[in-house]
Design a protein around this motif. Structure first.
Motif, PDB file in Angstrom:
ATOM      1  N   THR A   1      30.995   0.425  12.930  1.00 16.90           N
ATOM      2  CA  THR A   1      32.168   1.290  12.808  1.00 16.90           C
ATOM      3  C   THR A   1      32.113   2.304  13.946  1.00 16.90           C
ATOM      4  OG1 THR A   1      31.018   2.826  11.340  1.00 16.90           O
ATOM      5  CG2 THR A   1      32.163   0.969  10.315  1.00 16.90           C
TER       6      THR A   1
ATOM      7  N   ASP B   1      28.833   0.000  -2.265  1.00 18.94           N
ATOM      8  CA  ASP B   1      29.997  -0.523  -2.986  1.00 18.94           C
ATOM      9  C   ASP B   1      29.523  -1.427  -4.121  1.00 18.94           C
ATOM     10  OD1 ASP B   1      32.371  -1.520  -3.894  1.00 18.94           O
ATOM     11  OD2 ASP B   1      33.064  -2.283  -1.957  1.00 18.94           O
TER      12      ASP B   1
ATOM     13  N   ASP C   1      27.215  -1.036   9.024  1.00 17.14           N
ATOM     14  CA  ASP C   1      27.182  -1.575   7.665  1.00 17.14           C
ATOM     15  C   ASP C   1      26.333  -2.834   7.676  1.00 17.14           C
ATOM     16  OD1 ASP C   1      28.972   0.091   5.955  1.00 17.14           O
ATOM     17  OD2 ASP C   1      30.411  -0.392   7.547  1.00 17.14           O
TER      18      ASP C   1
ATOM     19  N   TRP D   1      25.501  -7.398  10.589  1.00 18.14           N
ATOM     20  CA  TRP D   1      25.836  -6.001  10.850  1.00 18.14           C
ATOM     21  C   TRP D   1      27.301  -5.865  11.240  1.00 18.14           C
ATOM     22  CZ3 TRP D   1      22.408  -2.210   9.816  1.00 18.14           C
ATOM     23  CH2 TRP D   1      21.053  -2.556   9.752  1.00 18.14           C
ATOM     24  N   ARG D   2      27.903  -4.801  10.776  1.00 16.13           N
ATOM     25  CA  ARG D   2      29.278  -4.491  11.167  1.00 16.13           C
ATOM     26  C   ARG D   2      29.308  -3.059  11.686  1.00 16.13           C
ATOM     27  NH1 ARG D   2      34.653  -5.653   7.474  1.00 16.13           N
ATOM     28  NH2 ARG D   2      36.196  -5.249   9.121  1.00 16.13           N
TER      29      ARG D   2
ATOM     30  N   GLN E   1      25.074   6.006   8.780  1.00 15.29           N
ATOM     31  CA  GLN E   1      26.089   6.856   9.386  1.00 15.29           C
ATOM     32  C   GLN E   1      25.411   7.839  10.336  1.00 15.29           C
ATOM     33  OE1 GLN E   1      29.174   6.180   8.171  1.00 15.29           O
ATOM     34  NE2 GLN E   1      30.404   7.628   9.366  1.00 15.29           N
TER      35      GLN E   1
ATOM     36  N   ARG F   1      24.659   1.321   4.372  1.00 18.73           N
ATOM     37  CA  ARG F   1      25.454   1.897   5.466  1.00 18.73           C
ATOM     38  C   ARG F   1      24.611   2.959   6.157  1.00 18.73           C
ATOM     39  NH1 ARG F   1      30.337   3.518   3.052  1.00 18.73           N
ATOM     40  NH2 ARG F   1      31.240   1.549   3.768  1.00 18.73           N
TER      41      ARG F   1
ATOM     42  N   HIS G   1      25.120  -6.209   5.719  1.00 20.69           N
ATOM     43  CA  HIS G   1      25.538  -7.164   4.691  1.00 20.69           C
ATOM     44  C   HIS G   1      24.519  -8.304   4.600  1.00 20.69           C
ATOM     45  CE1 HIS G   1      29.718  -5.552   4.327  1.00 20.69           C
ATOM     46  NE2 HIS G   1      29.458  -5.172   5.569  1.00 20.69           N
TER      47      HIS G   1
ATOM     48  N   HIS H   1      27.035  -6.037   0.216  1.00 18.66           N
ATOM     49  CA  HIS H   1      27.060  -4.880   1.122  1.00 18.66           C
ATOM     50  C   HIS H   1      25.853  -4.013   0.775  1.00 18.66           C
ATOM     51  CE1 HIS H   1      29.517  -1.318   2.992  1.00 18.66           C
ATOM     52  NE2 HIS H   1      28.408  -1.599   3.652  1.00 18.66           N
TER      53      HIS H   1
END
Length: 239
Positions: free
Chosen positions: A36, A89, A41, A33-34, A100, A98, A43, A95
């Protein structure tokens, strides 16, 4: 840090923690997990995969789908509305999605904080039509299908362990119901959504007191066989 920004950050962190409880192939947790400012996000973490056991990463992607659904449910339970974008993407297939955060949700939903895996033969009764309907509805809501297997349609002896010398597998015949969870199509998007459906089925089953166990002997095919039986478990929820 503004109060609303801090609240979103804390909610995202909790969602990642909840995602870590999701079922995964060989318990590898093949996701990364990333975070923001107002989203997450997801992956696929290739370093945790084996080219020998999973060359096409289908089950790993399915596992990531389960983690994604856990994160979605966690955000909703904390009172946040989130938009999900799968495969955002095309140039980066690892990826996967996402999430949000768009803002506060009208009302928080209830969600479980505990999911148990118990591979012993279940002692409970066969689940009823209302319980099965709830699990089927949860699977359908995630864009997958669930097909119930009757005794003359399933290879029960090999799938449930009836032939084992201990004889414990025979209890599966009396109490368990088998169902095939599947998603049409053999693309990463389908695998991801199938994992979300598996998570939805599992959490719904736990909520209504049903034991659910994917049968590992069959999970290498483009579908997942689910073993369902009634069982009494304490339920813990996210406030």
């Amino acid at each position: 840090m503004r109060a609303d920004t801090q609240a979103v950050t804390e909610a995202l962190a909790s969602a990642v923690a909840a995602a870590g409880l999701a079922p995964s192939i060989h318990d590898t947790r093949p996701w990364r997990w990333r975070m923001t400012d107002n989203g997450l996000d997801l992956h696929l973490e290739s370093s945790r995969l084996s080219d020998v056991t999973e060359p096409d990463v289908r089950l790993a992607t399915l596992s990531c789908g389960a983690a994604l659904h856990h994160a979605r449910v966690s955000l909703a339970a904390q009172g946040w509305r989130a938009t999900e974008t799968r495969m955002p993407d095309p140039a980066r297939p690892e990826h996967l999605a996402r999430l949000q955060v768009d803002g506060p949700a009208p009302a928080p939903v209830e969600a479980l904080t505990v999911r148990r895996t118990n591979r012993r033969p279940p002692p409970g009764r066969r689940i009823g039509p209302d319980e099965l309907a709830a699990i089927i509805t949860a699977v359908h809501a995630e864009g997958s299908l669930l097909h119930v297997l009757y005794p003359n349609q399933a290879e029960l002896a090999s799938w449930t362990g009836v032939t084992r010398s201990t004889g414990t597998g025979s209890r599966h015949d009396r109490s368990a119901l088998l169902a095939i969870r599947y998603k049409r199509g053999e693309q990463p998007m389908n695998w991801l959504r199938a994992g979300e459906a598996l998570s939805a089925a599992w959490l719904t089953a736990a909520e209504i007191g049903v034991s659910l166990l994917p049968l590992s002997a069959n999970v290498t095919y483009p579908y997942v066989v689910l073993h369902l039986s009634s069982i009494d478990l304490p339920i813990n929820r996210i406030p």
